[in-house]
Design a protein around this motif. Sequence first.
Motif, short mmCIF file in Angstrom:
data_model
loop_
_atom_site.label_atom_id
_atom_site.label_comp_id
_atom_site.label_asym_id
_atom_site.label_seq_id
_atom_site.Cartn_x
_atom_site.Cartn_y
_atom_site.Cartn_z
N ASP A 209 -39.34 5.99 31.54
CA ASP A 209 -38.44 6.52 30.51
C ASP A 209 -36.99 6.18 30.83
OD1 ASP A 209 -40.53 7.59 29.06
OD2 ASP A 209 -40.34 9.61 29.93
N ASN A 210 -36.63 6.30 32.10
CA ASN A 210 -35.26 5.98 32.51
C ASN A 210 -34.93 4.51 32.28
OD1 ASN A 210 -34.79 8.62 33.32
ND2 ASN A 210 -35.38 8.24 35.46
N GLU A 211 -35.96 3.68 32.37
CA GLU A 211 -35.78 2.24 32.11
C GLU A 211 -35.90 1.93 30.62
OE1 GLU A 211 -35.13 -0.19 34.34
OE2 GLU A 211 -35.14 1.15 36.08
N ARG A 212 -36.13 2.97 29.83
CA ARG A 212 -36.30 2.85 28.38
C ARG A 212 -37.48 1.93 28.03
NH1 ARG A 212 -30.16 2.93 25.79
NH2 ARG A 212 -29.54 4.90 26.80
N LEU A 213 -38.55 2.09 28.80
CA LEU A 213 -39.77 1.34 28.54
C LEU A 213 -40.74 2.26 27.79
CD1 LEU A 213 -40.19 -0.33 32.05
CD2 LEU A 213 -39.32 -1.41 29.95
N PRO A 214 -41.37 1.76 26.74
CA PRO A 214 -42.25 2.62 25.93
C PRO A 214 -43.56 2.94 26.65
CG PRO A 214 -42.38 0.34 25.17
CD PRO A 214 -41.30 0.39 26.22
N VAL A 215 -44.01 4.18 26.49
CA VAL A 215 -45.30 4.62 27.05
C VAL A 215 -46.08 5.28 25.92
CG1 VAL A 215 -46.47 5.93 28.86
CG2 VAL A 215 -44.17 5.02 29.28
N PRO A 216 -46.77 4.48 25.10
CA PRO A 216 -47.46 5.05 23.93
C PRO A 216 -48.58 6.02 24.26
CG PRO A 216 -47.19 2.67 23.70
CD PRO A 216 -46.84 3.02 25.12
N HIS A 217 -49.33 5.73 25.33
CA HIS A 217 -50.48 6.57 25.67
C HIS A 217 -50.53 6.82 27.17
CE1 HIS A 217 -52.52 6.10 21.71
NE2 HIS A 217 -51.94 4.91 21.73
N ILE A 218 -51.02 8.01 27.52
CA ILE A 218 -51.32 8.35 28.92
C ILE A 218 -52.79 8.75 28.96
CG2 ILE A 218 -50.76 9.81 30.90
CD1 ILE A 218 -48.09 10.44 29.39
N VAL A 219 -53.62 7.94 29.61
CA VAL A 219 -55.04 8.23 29.73
C VAL A 219 -55.30 8.58 31.19
CG1 VAL A 219 -57.39 7.34 29.49
CG2 VAL A 219 -55.61 6.65 27.86
N ALA A 220 -55.83 9.77 31.42
CA ALA A 220 -55.96 10.22 32.81
C ALA A 220 -57.22 11.05 33.01
CB ALA A 220 -54.73 11.05 33.20
N GLY A 221 -57.68 11.02 34.25
CA GLY A 221 -58.75 11.90 34.68
C GLY A 221 -60.13 11.52 34.22
N GLY A 222 -61.07 12.28 34.74
CA GLY A 222 -62.47 12.18 34.35
C GLY A 222 -62.96 13.58 34.07
N THR A 223 -64.25 13.79 34.21
CA THR A 223 -64.81 15.09 33.85
C THR A 223 -64.29 16.25 34.71
OG1 THR A 223 -66.80 14.11 32.89
CG2 THR A 223 -66.96 16.39 33.63
N HIS A 232 -51.39 19.10 30.08
CA HIS A 232 -50.20 18.27 30.02
C HIS A 232 -50.09 17.64 28.62
CE1 HIS A 232 -49.37 18.42 34.35
NE2 HIS A 232 -50.68 18.39 34.50
N PRO A 233 -49.01 17.82 27.93
CA PRO A 233 -48.86 17.24 26.59
C PRO A 233 -49.01 15.72 26.61
CG PRO A 233 -47.10 18.80 27.06
CD PRO A 233 -47.81 18.59 28.35
N LYS A 234 -49.60 15.21 25.58
CA LYS A 234 -49.74 13.76 25.34
C LYS A 234 -50.79 13.08 26.21
CE LYS A 234 -44.95 13.27 23.75
NZ LYS A 234 -43.68 12.54 23.91
N VAL A 235 -51.40 13.80 27.13
CA VAL A 235 -52.43 13.17 27.97
C VAL A 235 -53.76 13.14 27.22
CG1 VAL A 235 -53.79 13.39 30.08
CG2 VAL A 235 -51.33 13.81 30.13
N GLU A 236 -54.42 11.98 27.25
CA GLU A 236 -55.78 11.83 26.72
C GLU A 236 -56.73 11.81 27.90
OE1 GLU A 236 -55.73 8.14 24.59
OE2 GLU A 236 -53.83 8.64 23.58
N VAL A 237 -57.76 12.64 27.85
CA VAL A 237 -58.69 12.69 28.98
C VAL A 237 -59.93 11.85 28.69
CG1 VAL A 237 -57.87 14.94 29.75
CG2 VAL A 237 -59.80 14.81 28.19
N GLY A 238 -60.43 11.22 29.75
CA GLY A 238 -61.55 10.30 29.59
C GLY A 238 -62.89 10.86 30.02
N ALA A 239 -63.07 12.16 29.95
CA ALA A 239 -64.35 12.76 30.36
C ALA A 239 -65.50 12.19 29.54
CB ALA A 239 -64.29 14.28 30.18
N GLY A 240 -66.62 11.89 30.20
CA GLY A 240 -67.77 11.34 29.50
C GLY A 240 -69.06 12.09 29.77
N THR A 241 -69.24 12.55 31.00
CA THR A 241 -70.47 13.24 31.38
C THR A 241 -70.69 14.50 30.55
OG1 THR A 241 -70.16 12.39 33.62
CG2 THR A 241 -71.79 14.14 33.34
N THR A 242 -69.59 15.08 30.05
CA THR A 242 -69.67 16.30 29.26
C THR A 242 -70.56 16.15 28.03
OG1 THR A 242 -67.55 15.56 28.36
CG2 THR A 242 -67.49 17.34 29.97
N VAL A 243 -70.76 14.94 27.58
CA VAL A 243 -71.57 14.72 26.36
C VAL A 243 -73.05 15.02 26.62
CG1 VAL A 243 -72.33 12.98 24.70
CG2 VAL A 243 -69.95 13.03 25.43
N LEU A 244 -73.57 14.60 27.77
CA LEU A 244 -74.99 14.79 28.09
C LEU A 244 -75.22 15.78 29.22
CD1 LEU A 244 -76.34 11.11 27.84
CD2 LEU A 244 -76.43 12.91 26.11
#
Length: 369
Positions: A209-223, A232-244
């Motif tokens: 942000d200080n370098e004024r570089l765009p960060v459209p998405h933050i994808v973090a974590g697992g199950t 945390h606002p704007k974070v998309e979580v990649g949990a998958g095991t939760t489905v089955l």
Amino acid sequence: MSFWYEIENVADVASPALLIYPDRVLENLKRMIAMAGGDAARLRPHVKTHKLPQIIRMKRSLGIERFKTSTIAEAEMTAMEGGQDILLAYQPVGPNVVRLAKLIQRFPQTRFSALVDNEWSLEEISKGAIEHGVEVNLFVDLNVGMNRTGIVPGEAAVRLYSRVCNTCGIAPAGVHAYDGHLHNANFVALTSESNSVFSSVLSFIDRLDNERLPVPHIVAGGTPTSSLLLKHPKVEVGAGTTVLWDFGQAETSPDLNYLNAAVLLARVISRPTSDRLCLDVGHKAVASEMAQPRVRWFGLENAEVVMHSEEHLVLRIDNAEQFAVGTVLYGIPRHICPTVALHNEVGCVRDGRVVERWPVTARARCLTI
């Protein structure tokens, strides 16, 4: 009285078999969305868990349009089902650079992205994008402690992200931070570990942000850390095991509340001694990368694993005489994701009957591209 996992038409189902219960899958998806505060856009569930187009449709029916995949085949299958935003959570190398470019060409309505953690790969992906007349969205993959892939957050990572923002054929997608090394069953300890790890990600984003570089998405974590990172606002979580779900994840993440929606069906094929049963579930039917027991069998809670080979599982149990050859058994695998990948098809169970057989489409490494 029958149990939820038992099927009436078991005589029609050859074993070993993997059964999927879509009503339970749907309930798990609803619980995932509830965990995200009702905002399906905060979820980017991992397709590698199930590899099934039918479950992609179920996700989309509930408003989930962002997906995480490990292979080009998984990404292609998801796009074929109308997925709008698909992350190939893998750094493409060799022919996969061209395959990704072709995927972008074939599905212009879908937003594809991939990972990058070094400048050489960035240049190779850029060349492939330019040659095929496409733009590739790239996440900078951060190494936050797992030491499997990624670049450690720091000066070199800032330089790499800046280059992503200024390389032809490339668009910055954001940052990806997988914390797969965090799986403490103690929720208080897990929270502390997660906060410590994710603080490095937040500090890195502040630098961008200080370098004024765009960060459209933050994808973090697992199950295991999904519920924590969703705070945390704007974070998309990649949990998958939760489905089955599976019993390994339930042990690791006792704070999470999901239903088992995948069950192994097996049969006793031999009683070689007075205290042993042999089942038709070998390495080729259940994930075998983890310690025994690899399956928890309903009604065989006290059984001890004696031997596990390609097509056989031998158990020691005091009352073996109660299980005749041909007896049908049901069990929950320790690790569902690689177990699904061992089966060409799964049985879809509705109202206590297998009513369809679903090919495990993305089990293949290549579909059409």
